[in-house]
Design an enzyme around this catalytic site. Structure first.
Site, short mmCIF file in Angstrom:
data_model
loop_
_atom_site.label_atom_id
_atom_site.label_comp_id
_atom_site.label_asym_id
_atom_site.label_seq_id
_atom_site.Cartn_x
_atom_site.Cartn_y
_atom_site.Cartn_z
N ASN A 198 49.33 65.54 82.17
CA ASN A 198 49.10 66.34 81.15
C ASN A 198 50.17 65.90 80.00
O ASN A 198 51.17 65.51 80.50
CB ASN A 198 49.03 67.95 81.36
CG ASN A 198 50.53 68.40 81.70
OD1 ASN A 198 50.71 68.32 82.78
ND2 ASN A 198 51.31 68.80 81.02
N CYS A 199 49.84 66.05 78.54
CA CYS A 199 50.95 66.08 77.70
C CYS A 199 51.18 67.52 77.12
O CYS A 199 50.85 68.51 77.97
CB CYS A 199 50.67 64.93 76.78
SG CYS A 199 49.12 65.52 75.60
N ALA A 200 51.34 67.79 75.99
CA ALA A 200 51.91 68.88 75.44
C ALA A 200 50.78 69.96 75.47
O ALA A 200 50.90 71.01 75.35
CB ALA A 200 52.35 68.75 73.88
#
Length: 490
Positions: free
Chosen positions: A435-437
């Site tokens: 995942n990212c932000a």
């Protein structure tokens, strides 16, 4: 290759995530001592020096953070591997070492080696370390070497690879460095127009998640610009000559009118043009998204709501972002941030000695709020764009409940993860979870069997960059859902 670049872009968010801590510490210090910037108040100096300790060590943070972010299992050994890689390269390519190895006087060593401790090298070391970790962390050696099997082997192989890389860089780094410097000088030479070009492409790259890579060129010391660290450095950056009042911060300031005001105007236009039966749902969604954009600078909930259903609007959004940067840079209205261009970072930056006429960004923002609202409102009605809440009845059944599950506080992160598993083709179809932000980044065996329609009912959006990758726009609670997915998928 595309997936690899996306993973690097995502991994860049790991070290960038520490910048808010630096921004808060420096902001408090500047507020306590706005005139002496730590020189007249020991408490202010304590905060400023604490924040500077983060900014001054960004290269090594990039090496550690990118290596950790690139690793598939997010194990701490990957971070250690990034550190080992960075230390080997920066030690072997320090001016003294290069002079010794090339049998030259230190004054004859290429100037690029004076700047070997930079974010570009940190990113390079981190990326290579991440690949090596993923390749070798499960290796089994012969029994007499069994102690060095698995993760213990990774720092060893990384050291050897970094020695080879250092040998190569000894010859090509001066060329790379000079090229990056010329690139940075060319952009700086374009002044406000260069800032506008950056902002335009920054927005266009968001759909594929590669805007982080572009940001690293302008925000950090990849091409000699280093805008965020130099701005946060405040008076010390001015004294050292790396920052210029009215110039440093020009690759940040233009975002404030867009994120705090412009996109809020766009959200209001979406509410106004939604069908009457859909307005209550769209209003609740857009108000929450606008709040996040204004206060924190997190814009993806708004941007992903229209970038695919109304790409012409998104292109206009990119153009308006460029215009905002051009105006702010031309007028030398400067403010900066440690995380994103929201109200919190804006307030923290106002006492920074490099902040110039920051209050004018508020006036510019009000103008952009009006421009965004009327331009989006006109375009939606003129071209009958299917923005949120304007879908046809059949589409509405699939899309009107956008982020429905996200807005229900009674639904746990585990429930959301359990909902996703069958929609992704089952556990057997999932290879890797990351995942990212705001996005889930998944590697799958086959993304054609994924139920896009059902996913869109419950989450803001879904992207399929390639046959074996899929991104699901979740929101700021993405990390918790990713963790639950990993537990379920074990």
């Amino acid at each position: 290759m595309f997936n690899y670049l996306q993973r690097i872009g995502k991994s860049l968010m790991v070290p960038v995530a520490v910048l808010p801590a630096a921004a808060i510490l420096l902001g408090i210090g500047y507020w306590i001592d706005p005139n002496g910037w730590g020189g007249d108040n020991s408490i202010a100096a304590f905060f400023i020096k604490s924040g500077s300790s983060i900014i001054d060590n960004m290269p090594i943070l990039f090496a550690v953070g990118v290596a950790f972010g690139m690793s598939k299992d997010q194990n701490g050994t990957s971070a250690l591997t990034g550190l080992v890689a960075f230390l080997v390269v920066t030690t072997l390519l320090s001016p003294n070492s290069v002079a010794l190895l090339q049998k030259k006087d230190i004054s004859e060593v290429a100037s690029g080696f004076q700047k070997i401790n930079n974010q570009f090298i940190g990113i390079l070391c981190g990326a290579i370390s991440g690949v090596l970790y993923n390749r070798f962390h499960n290796i089994e050696l012969p029994k007499f070497l069994a102690f060095f099997s698995g993760r213990r082997f990774v720092p060893i192989i990384t050291s050897i690879v970094m020695m080879l890389l250092s040998f190569i860089l000894m010859f090509i780094w001066p060329l790379v460095y000079n090229g990056l410097v010329k690139f940075g000088e060319a952009i700086l030479g374009l002044g406000a127009f260069g800032a506008a070009i950056y902002a335009f492409f920054n927005r266009l790259l968001i759909p594929v998640g590669l805007h982080h890579a572009l940001n690293s060129v302008f925000w950090f010391d990849v091409a000699g610009i280093n805008d965020i660290p130099n701005f946060l450095g405040g008076q010390s950056s001015i004294d050292s000559g790396v920052a210029t009042i009215g110039v440093t911060g020009m690759y940040q300031a233009g975002f404030f009118p867009i994120m705090m005001f412009g996109l809020v105007g766009a959200a209001l236009a979406f509410i106004k043009n939604a069908k009457e039966e859909n307005k209550p749902k769209i209003k609740s969604i857009m108000i929450a998204a606008a709040f996040a954009s204004f206060f924190t600078g997190i814009t993806e909930p708004i941007e992903f709501s229209f970038m695919f259903v109304a790409p012409v609007l998104y292109f206009i959004h990119a153009i308006l972002s460029g215009i905002s940067f051009f105006i702010a840079a031309s007028m030398k209205w400067i403010a900066g941030f440690g995380f994103s261009a929201g109200f919190i970072d804006f307030i923290l930056s106002t006492k920074n000695p490099l902040a110039v006429k920051w209050y004018m960004l508020i006036l510019q923002g009000i103008v952009f709020f009006i421009v965004y609202f009327f331009v989006f409102d006109f375009a939606i009605r003129k071209f009958n764009l299917k923005t949120p809440g304007r879908e046809d009845r059949e589409d509405a059944e699939n899309n009107n409940n956008i982020i429905k599950i996200k807005t229900k506080n009674t639904v746990s992160h585990k429930d959301k993860a359990l909902l996703l598993i069958p929609l992704l083709g089952g556990k057997d179809n999932i290879i890797n979870i990351d995942n990212c932000a705001t996005r889930l980044r998944l590697e799958v065996k086959d993304n054609t069997i994924i139920d896009d329609i059902e996913i869109k009912k419950n989450f803001p959006g879904i992207l399929k960059p390639s046959k074996n990758s899929v991104q699901i726009i979740v929101g700021t609670d993405v990390e918790f859902i990713a963790n639950e997915l990993k537990k379920i998928n074990e």
